[in-house]
Design a protein around this motif. Structure first.
Motif: not given
Length: 443
Positions: A418-430
């Motif tokens: 199983t693969k679960i993917t979540i896309l969150f709001e980016n808070a800044g530069k990596s």
């Protein structure tokens, strides 16, 4: 509204026609005065004409009243200052209207200058506008009463006709068919139906949730009560007591976990109606902590746990993100196969940060994938109980994802994982792994 309209219309029409009436009276007086002047019908003593309907006055150039057919000239004051007389002496003719509030009448005057310099004035009294209005009131009242009754009857029929589709909808809200409604009511009806469906669905979910909670709490409590009763009455052999105590401990732990998850879901339900303060959350660091914390559990299940990606930050609640990581990783370990693996990936994807938990476990059949995020829903109930799962982990994850405005997808295939993917709001530069390593050493 009908009564107010009738009264207002009557007042306006009366005022308009009274203006016409005044013009007609003055025009009549003008004609009479001009006829008297040019035909000699008035000789100055009033004996050669019948003036019963009018008041005739002859006024000298100095304002002295020489003749009046309605009063004794000896008792009359000088009329030189009267508007119509003064205007006639100056311009040749003049007119005026004087209203009497006491008598409720209006006096109309028209004056014309004669060849000898005297002024001939004719006057007539007529009803005032208020008298005309009062005289019209009985007819207006009768008309208003008739129209009021008619409007009441017609409006009642119209309202019943307008409300009939809404009443029918209220009586048959559960019916799926499309009842005929007015075009203007379609958005309203659709909204009501959707809300009704949501209410019914939520009611069923609450009913199922209550039943599931009762079952989930009853099972471990029954186990605890049974083993405790055996020990209490001395029915357990000494060598069985440690095993019974272990079962009591496991059931109590399962009961406690279930209660904690239920409380957490209730808290999340309440939080759906309130906003929470978002902060910059180092999701990679939290994933690293979670992987380290669950290494013992992974080794116990003979599963390899690995973290990949780059340091990233998301906007959200640190506690909720930690909870999401723990539930996803814990599920991936519990429902895995001996020798399997769990990979946690954190990396930026466009303007979002991707959190992915992939395992090589038992997988989820296609027909169950849409329901795995429901409360207490289990694909393999026997395995869930054996691994100590409560069936609420993914439901909690779903709530957290919704509150963060994130997007979640599930990919699974039985026997492959199983693969679960979540896309969150980016808070800044990596940052790079080298920079993250230096920062970690400094900490």
């Amino acid at each position: 509204m009908a009564l107010a309209t009738i009264l207002l219309t009557t007042a306006v029409i009366t005022a308009v026609f009274y203006g016409f009436f005044e013009n007609e009276v003055l025009e009549e007086l003008k004609v009479c005065a001009q006829v008297m002047k040019y035909t000699g019908a008035f000789g100055g003593d009033g004996t050669d004409a019948d003036f019963e309907e009018m008041r005739i006055s002859l006024i000298g150039a100095d304002g002295t009243v020489l003749y009046d057919n309605d009063a004794d000239v000896g008792e009359l004051e000088n009329h030189g200052s009267r508007p119509e007389v003064a205007e006639a002496l100056e311009k040749g003719s003049g007119q005026s209207i004087r209203r009497s509030g006491t008598l409720g009448t209006s006096a109309y005057y028209y004056a014309v200058r004669l060849d000898d310099g005297a002024v001939l004035r004719v006057a007539k009294e007529a009803s005032s506008i208020w008298q005309l209005f009062v005289k019209a009131l009985p007819l207006v009242g009768a008309s208003a009463s008739f129209i009021f009754v008619l409007c009441f009857y017609l409006s009642s029929r119209a309202v019943r006709s307008l409300l009939e589709p809404i009443d029918d909808l209220a009586r048959h809200l559960d019916r799926c068919g499309d009842e005929p409604v007015y075009r203007e009511l379609v958005p309203f009806v659709n909204t009501i139906r959707k809300q009704h469906e949501d209410i019914l669905r939520n009611a069923r979910m609450r009913q199922d949730f209550t039943a599931n909670v009762s079952h989930e709490l009853k099972t471990p409590l029954t186990s605890i009560s049974g083993y405790a009763e055996l020990i209490e009455h001395g029915m357990a052999a000494p060598e069985d007591i440690p095993r019974f105590a272990g079962e009591i401990h496991r059931s109590a732990a399962r009961l406690l976990n279930t209660i904690n998850d239920i409380i957490r879901l209730s808290e999340l339900d309440v939080m759906e109606t309130t906003a929470f303060l978002k902060e910059k959350v180092p999701v990679y660091q939290l994933a690293e902590n979670c992987v380290n914390m669950l290494q013992v559990s992974a080794e116990k299940h003979q599963v390899t746990l690995e973290l990949r990606g780059v340091p990233c930050c998301v906007l959200g609640s640190r506690e909720m993100v930690e909870e999401t990581l723990y539930n996803l990783c814990d599920n991936a370990i519990r429902y895995n196969n001996p020798g399997g693996s769990v990979t946690v990936t954190v990396e930026p994807v466009g303007d979002r940060v991707m959190l992915r938990v992939a395992d090589t476990g038992i997988g989820i059949p296609k027909e169950h994938q849409a329901r795995v995020f429901e409360r207490f829903y289990r694909v393999d109930k026997s395995r869930s109980k054996a691994t100590g799962g409560t069936g609420l982990g993914l439901a909690i994850v779903k709530h957290i994802v919704a509150q963060h405005g994130a997007h979640m997808t599930l990919e699974s295939e039985p026997g492959k994982g199983t693969k679960i993917t979540i896309l969150f709001e980016n808070a800044g530069k990596s940052v790079t792994m080298t920079e993250y390593g230096k920062e970690k050493e400094e900490r």
